[in-house]
Design a protein around this motif. Structure first.
Motif, short mmCIF file in Angstrom:
data_model
loop_
_atom_site.label_atom_id
_atom_site.label_comp_id
_atom_site.label_asym_id
_atom_site.label_seq_id
_atom_site.Cartn_x
_atom_site.Cartn_y
_atom_site.Cartn_z
N ARG A 122 35.64 -43.43 82.16
CA ARG A 122 36.56 -43.19 81.05
C ARG A 122 38.01 -43.62 81.35
O ARG A 122 38.84 -43.64 80.45
CB ARG A 122 36.54 -41.71 80.65
N ASP A 148 33.47 -42.99 76.99
CA ASP A 148 33.38 -41.56 77.21
C ASP A 148 32.04 -41.28 77.89
O ASP A 148 30.97 -41.47 77.30
CB ASP A 148 33.45 -40.84 75.85
N LYS A 150 30.54 -38.61 78.53
CA LYS A 150 29.71 -37.57 77.92
C LYS A 150 28.72 -38.13 76.90
O LYS A 150 27.75 -37.46 76.53
CB LYS A 150 30.59 -36.52 77.25
N LEU A 151 28.96 -39.37 76.48
CA LEU A 151 28.07 -40.01 75.52
C LEU A 151 26.93 -40.75 76.20
O LEU A 151 26.01 -41.22 75.55
CB LEU A 151 28.86 -40.98 74.63
N GLY A 168 30.92 -30.22 84.61
CA GLY A 168 31.15 -29.54 83.34
C GLY A 168 30.43 -28.21 83.33
O GLY A 168 29.66 -27.89 84.24
N PRO A 172 25.78 -32.50 79.08
CA PRO A 172 25.81 -32.90 77.66
C PRO A 172 24.42 -33.26 77.15
O PRO A 172 23.65 -33.95 77.81
CB PRO A 172 26.73 -34.13 77.67
N GLY A 223 35.94 -35.52 78.31
CA GLY A 223 35.51 -36.42 77.27
C GLY A 223 36.61 -37.41 76.90
O GLY A 223 37.71 -37.37 77.43
N GLY A 224 36.29 -38.32 76.00
CA GLY A 224 37.26 -39.31 75.57
C GLY A 224 37.47 -40.40 76.59
O GLY A 224 36.74 -40.49 77.59
#
Length: 226
Positions: A122, A148, A150-151, A168, A172, A223-224
């Motif tokens: 990221r 990201d 998390k995706l 985390g 996810p 994230g992001g």
């Protein structure tokens, strides 16, 4: 931008980055409980100093995490070895997804052991540096993506194995959905003050069996993109 291969002297190292220093690290890993000889051999031969700033080269083969900028670290070699060993324990995955490229060191270790590695980062500057290192080392079975983490990487799934290099509170769901039914995932889970390394194994029917592998300390899974 032109990418120039590393000269043999840079791969070989000298002084605190010499083969003798790498052999000492390999011995430390074995004494500390790492049992997979394949993993130990890769760490013995991979130039870890190539993945950190030159000012830290003298510490490259210490069994410790080191800063790489942007609030991130290159993981302790024992942790890299343990996570890799745990990922390979029940068979050789053909396609591995890594979340959190960072310096690129964990991905490079995996690339020496499995047929295909996909890694997501990221932080754009870290990924740019990691890509340069991959090219200089001639790694060709690795693909990287700025996104990201998390995706995951849905366009390339499903994956036989997944490894997360940041912690985390939970894994996810998007990442779990990209695993094969009998896939294996290794990741740190928990708060910054209390994290546990876990392994999740798919039972082939859509459920996962989880086990704890011990306490660890990682940067947080964010994230992001940055």
């Amino acid at each position: 931008m032109n990418i120039h291969p590393l000269p043999p002297s840079a791969l070989k190292g000298e002084g605190m980055t010499s083969q003798r220093a790498r052999d000492r690290l390999a011995a430390t890993l074995k004494e500390s409980g790492i049992q997979d000889a394949r993993v130990i051999d890769v760490i013995r031969n991979l130039p870890r100093h190539h993945f950190i700033d030159q000012a830290l080269h003298s510490r490259a083969y210490e069994n410790t995490a080191l800063p790489i900028g942007h609030g991130q670290t290159i993981s302790q070699p024992w942790v890299v070895a343990r996570m890799t060993e745990a990922l390979l324990e029940f068979g050789m995955p053909q396609k591995v997804l890594e979340i959190g490229t960072g310096s690129g060191y964990q991905a490079a270790v995996l690339s020496a052991l499995v047929p295909q590695v996909y890694t997501v980062e990221r932080i754009e500057e870290l990924l740019r540096q990691a890509r340069r290192r991959f090219r200089q080392l001639g790694i060709t079975n690795l693909r990287s993506r700025y996104d990201d983490g998390k995706l995951g990487w849905p366009d390339e799934g499903p994956f036989d194995a997944v490894i997360l290099t940041a912690a985390g509170d939970a894994i996810p769901h998007a990442i779990l959905d990209q695993m094969t039914p009998a896939g294996v995932l290794v990741a740190p889970v928990g708060s910054p003050s209390s994290q546990t390394l876990i392994r999740m194994r798919g039972d082939g029917q859509g459920d996962f069996v989880q086990e704890e592998l011990g306490p660890v300390s990682f940067v947080p899974l964010l994230g992001g993109i940055g």
